[in-house]
Design a protein around this motif. Structure first.
Motif, PDB file in Angstrom:
ATOM      1  N   UNK A 193     -40.061  54.824 -36.033  1.00 43.04           N
ATOM      2  CA  UNK A 193     -41.451  55.757 -35.033  1.00 43.04           C
ATOM      3  C   UNK A 193     -42.212  54.865 -35.233  1.00 43.04           C
ATOM      4  N   UNK A 194     -42.607  54.374 -36.853  1.00 42.19           N
ATOM      5  CA  UNK A 194     -44.067  54.550 -37.010  1.00 42.19           C
ATOM      6  C   UNK A 194     -44.386  53.401 -36.433  1.00 42.19           C
ATOM      7  N   UNK A 195     -43.343  52.074 -35.794  1.00 49.53           N
ATOM      8  CA  UNK A 195     -43.471  50.812 -34.868  1.00 49.53           C
ATOM      9  C   UNK A 195     -43.895  51.415 -33.063  1.00 49.53           C
ATOM     10  N   UNK A 196     -43.319  52.548 -32.861  1.00 52.34           N
ATOM     11  CA  UNK A 196     -43.645  52.121 -31.636  1.00 52.34           C
ATOM     12  C   UNK A 196     -44.134  53.416 -31.510  1.00 52.34           C
ATOM     13  N   UNK A 197     -45.095  54.370 -33.233  1.00 51.75           N
ATOM     14  CA  UNK A 197     -46.510  54.691 -32.418  1.00 51.75           C
ATOM     15  C   UNK A 197     -47.471  54.099 -33.042  1.00 51.75           C
ATOM     16  N   UNK A 198     -46.853  53.065 -33.200  1.00 53.53           N
ATOM     17  CA  UNK A 198     -48.759  51.529 -33.166  1.00 53.53           C
ATOM     18  C   UNK A 198     -48.789  50.824 -32.287  1.00 53.53           C
ATOM     19  N   UNK A 199     -47.775  51.691 -31.020  1.00 52.42           N
ATOM     20  CA  UNK A 199     -47.341  50.946 -29.844  1.00 52.42           C
ATOM     21  C   UNK A 199     -47.599  52.371 -28.816  1.00 52.42           C
ATOM     22  N   UNK A 200     -48.239  53.374 -28.887  1.00 55.29           N
ATOM     23  CA  UNK A 200     -47.925  54.996 -28.585  1.00 55.29           C
ATOM     24  C   UNK A 200     -49.417  55.584 -27.773  1.00 55.29           C
ATOM     25  N   UNK A 207     -53.838  58.044 -36.650  1.00 58.63           N
ATOM     26  CA  UNK A 207     -54.031  57.771 -37.825  1.00 58.63           C
ATOM     27  C   UNK A 207     -54.746  56.677 -38.009  1.00 58.63           C
ATOM     28  N   UNK A 208     -54.765  55.877 -38.924  1.00 61.76           N
ATOM     29  CA  UNK A 208     -55.625  54.749 -39.767  1.00 61.76           C
ATOM     30  C   UNK A 208     -55.365  53.446 -40.298  1.00 61.76           C
ATOM     31  N   UNK A 209     -53.644  53.626 -40.640  1.00 59.96           N
ATOM     32  CA  UNK A 209     -52.908  52.672 -41.139  1.00 59.96           C
ATOM     33  C   UNK A 209     -51.604  53.206 -41.075  1.00 59.96           C
ATOM     34  N   UNK A 210     -51.069  52.528 -41.399  1.00 57.79           N
ATOM     35  CA  UNK A 210     -48.974  52.493 -41.193  1.00 57.79           C
ATOM     36  C   UNK A 210     -48.435  51.540 -41.971  1.00 57.79           C
ATOM     37  N   UNK A 211     -46.974  52.350 -42.901  1.00 59.34           N
ATOM     38  CA  UNK A 211     -46.204  51.789 -43.798  1.00 59.34           C
ATOM     39  C   UNK A 211     -45.004  51.234 -43.023  1.00 59.34           C
ATOM     40  N   UNK A 212     -44.383  50.467 -42.834  1.00 62.34           N
ATOM     41  CA  UNK A 212     -43.422  49.994 -42.180  1.00 62.34           C
ATOM     42  C   UNK A 212     -41.928  50.308 -43.228  1.00 62.34           C
ATOM     43  N   UNK A 217     -39.052  47.690 -33.755  1.00 63.72           N
ATOM     44  CA  UNK A 217     -38.260  48.776 -33.055  1.00 63.72           C
ATOM     45  C   UNK A 217     -36.739  47.546 -32.313  1.00 63.72           C
ATOM     46  N   UNK A 218     -35.971  47.794 -33.351  1.00 63.03           N
ATOM     47  CA  UNK A 218     -35.204  47.817 -33.350  1.00 63.03           C
ATOM     48  C   UNK A 218     -33.616  48.253 -32.971  1.00 63.03           C
ATOM     49  N   UNK A 219     -33.507  49.077 -33.623  1.00 64.91           N
ATOM     50  CA  UNK A 219     -32.532  50.197 -33.219  1.00 64.91           C
ATOM     51  C   UNK A 219     -32.436  50.910 -31.798  1.00 64.91           C
ATOM     52  N   UNK A 220     -33.899  51.157 -31.432  1.00 64.39           N
ATOM     53  CA  UNK A 220     -33.943  51.335 -29.766  1.00 64.39           C
ATOM     54  C   UNK A 220     -33.028  51.038 -28.719  1.00 64.39           C
ATOM     55  N   UNK A 221     -33.311  51.830 -28.007  1.00 68.70           N
ATOM     56  CA  UNK A 221     -32.490  51.758 -26.552  1.00 68.70           C
ATOM     57  C   UNK A 221     -33.441  50.942 -25.635  1.00 68.70           C
ATOM     58  N   UNK A 222     -32.664  50.638 -24.773  1.00 69.53           N
ATOM     59  CA  UNK A 222     -33.383  50.062 -23.370  1.00 69.53           C
ATOM     60  C   UNK A 222     -33.583  50.184 -22.757  1.00 69.53           C
ATOM     61  N   UNK A 223     -34.135  51.435 -21.501  1.00 72.74           N
ATOM     62  CA  UNK A 223     -34.380  52.401 -20.122  1.00 72.74           C
ATOM     63  C   UNK A 223     -33.347  52.440 -20.392  1.00 72.74           C
ATOM     64  N   UNK A 224     -32.956  51.121 -19.259  1.00 74.24           N
ATOM     65  CA  UNK A 224     -31.087  51.120 -18.627  1.00 74.24           C
ATOM     66  C   UNK A 224     -30.051  51.572 -19.703  1.00 74.24           C
ATOM     67  N   UNK A 364     -36.433  41.767 -37.429  1.00 73.52           N
ATOM     68  CA  UNK A 364     -37.495  42.857 -36.793  1.00 73.52           C
ATOM     69  C   UNK A 364     -39.299  43.658 -36.841  1.00 73.52           C
ATOM     70  N   UNK A 365     -38.967  43.500 -38.881  1.00 72.43           N
ATOM     71  CA  UNK A 365     -39.819  43.893 -39.470  1.00 72.43           C
ATOM     72  C   UNK A 365     -40.819  43.135 -39.671  1.00 72.43           C
ATOM     73  N   UNK A 366     -40.185  41.770 -40.266  1.00 70.77           N
ATOM     74  CA  UNK A 366     -41.239  40.869 -40.230  1.00 70.77           C
ATOM     75  C   UNK A 366     -41.653  40.083 -39.324  1.00 70.77           C
ATOM     76  N   UNK A 367     -40.773  39.901 -38.147  1.00 73.08           N
ATOM     77  CA  UNK A 367     -41.151  39.589 -36.576  1.00 73.08           C
ATOM     78  C   UNK A 367     -42.759  40.281 -36.190  1.00 73.08           C
ATOM     79  N   UNK A 368     -42.703  41.797 -36.034  1.00 75.57           N
ATOM     80  CA  UNK A 368     -43.953  42.890 -36.343  1.00 75.57           C
ATOM     81  C   UNK A 368     -44.753  42.676 -37.133  1.00 75.57           C
TER      82      UNK A 368
END
Length: 486
Positions: A193-200, A207-212, A217-224, A364-368
């Motif tokens: 969720x934090x990774x998505x909020x960083x892109x929302x 917010x001014x800082x984030x902890x993951x 972005x790994x267990x989320x679904x693609x649109x299709x 996914x966390x490291x690539x982020x």
């Protein structure tokens, strides 16, 4: 216990004070009709009692509707509440930094209520806020697309999280907090969720800082994929036909029976999860990778053996076999890339677990972090403390950084919270509190950049490692897969 009164925009709330911490519990930050966007709560008269937790959101883990938790007062659809923990004794006029915790639970279970923020608030000199948000079929199913109903917004659970952050901006000063010094953090689904909020875009400035912790972005679904799963729900519920009922009016139990059926029909994935909607968040993984996340300091990491928990739990939530992992990699990255990645892991049980851990959480966390470090200060860790049975598994870090008491908690963490184990937990929470206060962990933890890969390795004795698991990381070459992105 002494009473503490604070004035929010909707009205006064009456909390309690004990053991050096003031607590306001179960405060409504928004309200929402079923499958509707969250909106502000109506004002109330007098001082609202805030001495006990609000209900958790209805939820179910696994694919048996018999395990659904739906009944008030413990579980209720009117569940958009938060809890606030404030250390006492701050100088008059001092505004404290704020740590907003987003719980995990595979987007289908969990609550902010069990996370008692008293200790880290008191010891770290910060305000801790834990939140509840809609889960499963109520929060993360693309009914709007499947029913061709634009009145049902996308990603309701994420919209709840944004509503909670907006509430913090408007109200935390009444509790002694500084709305310009907010850190969001979460673990597992909370980290994603934090990774998505960083892109929302709607979350920018909240917010001014984030902890993951364990997940991007790994267990989320693609649109299709989100639409296909939503169509499974529509079929299971008998919707979309002339004369069929409105999804908003169905008994709650029917919705969770459908979640069980859809989960069973879609093994190896989460039956209700955020999706890349092109509205609240980018519309594809490629678009998300190209977009720059919010330029804020980031602390991120994962455990050393994430997947072991999911091997020990019932059900098939994540792919864990060689065949399932290879099929996922080939489907999303192609045969050549799949073969290069798999070749970096020994063909053993340990190699399979390492690959499964990297697929779902670690890479996914490291690539982020790799992408984030190109534009903002970033720190990375790996949690290596090992449970005697489960190893350094997913969620084990929570047993050391949040207060969990009793025999069950001791079994979960691999022993009592004492000695070197307790010292490790204190070091980790000290780093978290220091990051919330100052935008960086405590001394001795170097900043991360992808080429050097400076990583804090947490264990009974911590150490700094340079690019650990380098061969595996090079094989991935920054590519991510998601269990339901394709």
């Amino acid at each position: 216990m002494d009473r503490r009164i604070a004035a929010t925009q909707a009205g006064r709330v009456s909390g309690v004070s004990a053991d050096g911490v003031s607590r306001w519990l179960g405060i409504p930050y928004a309200q929402a009709g079923r499958f509707a966007a969250p909106v502000a709560v109506p004002a109330w008269e007098g001082a609202r009692d805030a001495s006990s937790m609000g209900p958790q959101c209805p939820q179910m883990y696994g694919n048996s509707a018999k395990r659904a938790r739906l009944s008030p007062p413990d579980f209720d659809e009117n569940c958009l509440t938060l809890n606030i923990y404030v250390p006492e004794g701050r100088p008059d006029g001092e505004r404290l930094p704020v740590y907003v915790w987003i719980h995990g639970g595979a987007f289908v279970a969990g609550s902010g209520n069990p996370y008692d923020g008293s200790g880290i608030a008191r010891d770290g000199g910060i305000i801790v806020v834990t939140i509840n948000y809609r889960l499963g079929v109520l929060g993360f199913v693309n009914f709007g697309a499947a029913l061709d109903d634009p009145s049902i917004p996308s990603n309701l659970g994420l919209r709840d999280q944004i509503a909670a952050l907006q509430w913090v901006q408007h109200n935390i000063a009444a509790f002694g907090g500084d709305p310009s010094r907010v850190t969001i953090g979460g673990q597992s689904a909370g980290s994603m969720s934090v990774s998505l909020l960083l892109h929302a875009p709607d979350a920018r400035g909240l917010f001014q800082q984030a902890i993951m912790q364990s997940g991007a972005v790994s267990l989320v679904h693609g649109r299709s994929r989100s639409e296909a799963i939503a169509r499974d729900y529509v079929a299971a519920l008998g919707l979309g036909k002339v004369g069929s009922p409105d999804v908003r009016s169905l008994p709650l139990s029917h919705l969770f029976e459908a979640q069980a059926a859809v989960g069973a029909a879609n093994p190896g994935t989460v039956p209700a999860a955020p999706w890349l909607d092109g509205d609240l968040v980018p519309g594809s993984l490629e678009a998300l990778h190209k977009a720059q996340a919010a330029p804020v300091p980031l602390l991120a990491g994962a455990t050393g053996l994430e997947i072991r928990l999911f091997e020990l739990m019932p059900g098939e939530i994540l792919p864990t076999s060689w065949s399932a992992l290879e099929a996922l990699l080939e489907r999303q990255l192609g045969a050549e890339a799949m073969q290069k990645i798999v070749a970096a892991y020994p063909r053993t049980a340990a190699g399979r677990r390492a690959l499964a851990s990297d697929v779902a959480f670690a890479m996914p966390t490291r690539h982020f972090a790799d992408r984030h470090a190109t534009h903002s200060p970033t720190w990375f860790y790996r949690f290596d403390y090992a449970h005697p049975i489960a190893g350094a598994t997913h969620g084990l870090d929570l047993t050391l950084t949040w207060p969990m008491r009793g025999l069950r908690a001791a079994l979960a963490r691999g022993g009592p919270m004492s000695g070197r184990r307790a010292a490790l937990g204190r070091r980790m929470t000290d780093h978290i509190a220091h990051f919330v206060r100052h935008g960086a962990p405590a001394d001795g933890w170097p900043c991360y950049e992808a080429t050097g890969g400076q990583t804090m390795v947490f264990n009974l004795e911590d150490r700094i490692a340079s690019c650990p698991d380098a061969e595996r990381w090079r094989a991935w070459r920054g590519r991510d897969v998601g269990v339901a992105l394709a």
